[in-house]
Design a protein around this motif. Structure first.
Motif, PDB file in Angstrom:
ATOM      1  N   GLY A  75       0.830  -1.191   0.000  1.00  0.00           N
ATOM      2  CA  GLY A  75       0.000   0.000   0.000  1.00  0.00           C
ATOM      3  C   GLY A  75       0.868   1.246   0.000  1.00  0.00           C
ATOM      4  O   GLY A  75       2.097   1.175   0.121  1.00  0.00           O
ATOM      5  N   ALA A  76       0.224   2.398  -0.142  1.00  0.00           N
ATOM      6  CA  ALA A  76       0.921   3.689  -0.139  1.00  0.00           C
ATOM      7  C   ALA A  76      -0.070   4.755   0.321  1.00  0.00           C
ATOM      8  O   ALA A  76      -1.265   4.643   0.043  1.00  0.00           O
ATOM      9  CB  ALA A  76       1.456   4.020  -1.524  1.00  0.00           C
ATOM     10  N   LEU A 107       1.434 -10.207  -5.847  1.00  0.00           N
ATOM     11  CA  LEU A 107       0.470  -9.869  -4.806  1.00  0.00           C
ATOM     12  C   LEU A 107       0.486  -8.353  -4.645  1.00  0.00           C
ATOM     13  O   LEU A 107       1.543  -7.758  -4.387  1.00  0.00           O
ATOM     14  CB  LEU A 107       0.825 -10.550  -3.481  1.00  0.00           C
ATOM     15  CG  LEU A 107       0.000 -10.126  -2.256  1.00  0.00           C
ATOM     16  CD1 LEU A 107      -1.486 -10.425  -2.450  1.00  0.00           C
ATOM     17  CD2 LEU A 107       0.524 -10.822  -0.992  1.00  0.00           C
ATOM     18  N   TYR A 108      -0.681  -7.747  -4.808  1.00  0.00           N
ATOM     19  CA  TYR A 108      -0.819  -6.301  -4.681  1.00  0.00           C
ATOM     20  C   TYR A 108      -1.676  -5.988  -3.462  1.00  0.00           C
ATOM     21  O   TYR A 108      -2.743  -6.575  -3.287  1.00  0.00           O
ATOM     22  CB  TYR A 108      -1.462  -5.721  -5.941  1.00  0.00           C
ATOM     23  CG  TYR A 108      -0.661  -5.963  -7.197  1.00  0.00           C
ATOM     24  CD1 TYR A 108       0.489  -5.224  -7.449  1.00  0.00           C
ATOM     25  CD2 TYR A 108      -1.042  -6.940  -8.114  1.00  0.00           C
ATOM     26  CE1 TYR A 108       1.235  -5.438  -8.602  1.00  0.00           C
ATOM     27  CE2 TYR A 108      -0.299  -7.165  -9.272  1.00  0.00           C
ATOM     28  CZ  TYR A 108       0.839  -6.409  -9.505  1.00  0.00           C
ATOM     29  OH  TYR A 108       1.586  -6.635 -10.640  1.00  0.00           O
ATOM     30  N   ALA A 113      -2.975  -2.704  -4.816  1.00  0.00           N
ATOM     31  CA  ALA A 113      -4.056  -3.455  -5.467  1.00  0.00           C
ATOM     32  C   ALA A 113      -4.908  -2.545  -6.339  1.00  0.00           C
ATOM     33  O   ALA A 113      -5.352  -2.926  -7.430  1.00  0.00           O
ATOM     34  CB  ALA A 113      -4.915  -4.148  -4.417  1.00  0.00           C
ATOM     35  N   MET A 114      -5.146  -1.322  -5.864  1.00  0.00           N
ATOM     36  CA  MET A 114      -5.951  -0.379  -6.643  1.00  0.00           C
ATOM     37  C   MET A 114      -5.259   0.006  -7.943  1.00  0.00           C
ATOM     38  O   MET A 114      -5.868  -0.002  -9.018  1.00  0.00           O
ATOM     39  CB  MET A 114      -6.226   0.876  -5.818  1.00  0.00           C
ATOM     40  CG  MET A 114      -7.093   0.655  -4.605  1.00  0.00           C
ATOM     41  SD  MET A 114      -7.373   2.227  -3.725  1.00  0.00           S
ATOM     42  CE  MET A 114      -7.845   1.609  -2.114  1.00  0.00           C
ATOM     43  N   PHE A 197      -7.120  -5.950  -0.598  1.00  0.00           N
ATOM     44  CA  PHE A 197      -7.476  -4.574  -0.254  1.00  0.00           C
ATOM     45  C   PHE A 197      -7.435  -4.324   1.245  1.00  0.00           C
ATOM     46  O   PHE A 197      -7.317  -3.189   1.686  1.00  0.00           O
ATOM     47  CB  PHE A 197      -8.853  -4.242  -0.833  1.00  0.00           C
ATOM     48  CG  PHE A 197      -8.898  -4.395  -2.322  1.00  0.00           C
ATOM     49  CD1 PHE A 197      -8.426  -3.398  -3.157  1.00  0.00           C
ATOM     50  CD2 PHE A 197      -9.373  -5.569  -2.907  1.00  0.00           C
ATOM     51  CE1 PHE A 197      -8.438  -3.545  -4.538  1.00  0.00           C
ATOM     52  CE2 PHE A 197      -9.388  -5.735  -4.278  1.00  0.00           C
ATOM     53  CZ  PHE A 197      -8.913  -4.723  -5.098  1.00  0.00           C
ATOM     54  N   ALA A 198      -7.537  -5.383   2.034  1.00  0.00           N
ATOM     55  CA  ALA A 198      -7.343  -5.291   3.475  1.00  0.00           C
ATOM     56  C   ALA A 198      -5.846  -5.312   3.780  1.00  0.00           C
ATOM     57  O   ALA A 198      -5.036  -5.696   2.939  1.00  0.00           O
ATOM     58  CB  ALA A 198      -8.044  -6.459   4.174  1.00  0.00           C
TER      59      ALA A 198
END
Length: 270
Positions: A75-76, A107-108, A113-114, A197-198
């Motif tokens: 994430g960022a 794996l994002y 992921a977005m 997303f989690a």
């Protein structure tokens, strides 16, 4: 057996804590794993790379990245920005292209992921009315190898200001779990990419530390407290760690997936 090689592009605020979390989770999966952390070079194009960042990670190099068996983009803290406003967006997109061309298992996570869902499958995002922040019930809604041996209903921490535009999700992206409130938890791409997303990598105190970091940065602003997280909600004390078993299983599943894909590659070469 040679260790499974995992690369991670670390875009998080808390660089050291993020690295410690991922390294611990990946190395406890029961198979030999080596982890290499990278930083986006373009993020420091007009300033020196901080000493700490240079000490704990390498400048992103696509040749090194594609030599990995598996790769994670974290994430960022930029989900409120349009993708093209993120200074290292081209570097991230080039990395995604290179990983796909080299058939590296991907794996994002969260913003990672977005941006990957947007770049690979054209899915946009929108800003939420308020931060989705806390520990929530989630439900498995479609088969996913990373959700193997995880209960149909499970707890997971979420911490984000944006969400994918679900009406834009087509046949190439399958939602595999969502929260009780209807927010995305995980998805699977048609080319095998995994989208989380989690923040299942978060440890027990990570949501509290994130809240404290936001308050310290802008004490004049109101920030959402993490929900369903503290045993003492009023005093914000004694965080629960209700996702610990799910966390271990999820990352064990991912390492096993990477190992299986590596074995297939070795057989094809042989």
């Amino acid at each position: 057996m040679a260790p499974i090689r995992i690369g991670i592009l670390n875009l998080m605020h808390d660089k050291v804590a993020t690295q410690q979390r991922f390294e611990r989770l990946l190395k406890q999966a029961g198979q030999p794993v080596s982890v290499t952390f990278f930083y986006p070079v373009s993020h420091y194009a007009d300033r020196p790379v901080p000493e700490l960042v240079a000490k704990i990670s390498l400048p992103l190099d696509l040749k090194q990245a594609t030599a990995m068996d598996g790769f994670i983009i974290t994430g960022a803290p930029v989900e409120n920005l349009a993708y093209d406003e993120v200074e290292y967006i081209d570097e991230v997109r080039n990395l995604i292209d290179a990983l796909n061309q080299a058939h590296v298992v991907q794996l994002y996570v969260c913003w990672g992921a977005m941006v990957a869902a947007n770049y690979l499958y054209g899915v946009g995002k929108h800003r939420l009315a308020k931060k989705y922040f806390g520990v929530f019930e989630n439900q498995v809604v479609a088969p996913d190898p990373l959700l193997t041996n995880i209960p149909r209903i499970f707890l997971a921490p979420h911490a984000r200001y944006a969400e994918l535009n679900e009406e834009q999700i087509g046949a190439n992206l399958t939602v595999t779990a969502r929260s009780k409130e209807g927010y995305l938890t995980s998805a699977r791409g048609s080319e095998g990419q995994s989208f989380l997303f989690a923040h299942l990598e978060y440890g027990q105190n990570a949501l509290l530390e994130e809240y404290q970091r936001e308050i310290a940065a802008h004490p004049e602003r109101h920030y959402q407290r993490p929900s369903h997280y503290f045993q003492d909600e009023v005093a914000m004390k004694d965080p629960r760690f209700g996702w610990q078993k799910t966390q271990a299983q999820y990352f064990d599943n991912w390492v096993r997936l990477v190992a299986a894909e590596r074995s297939i590659k070795v057989c094809k070469i042989g």
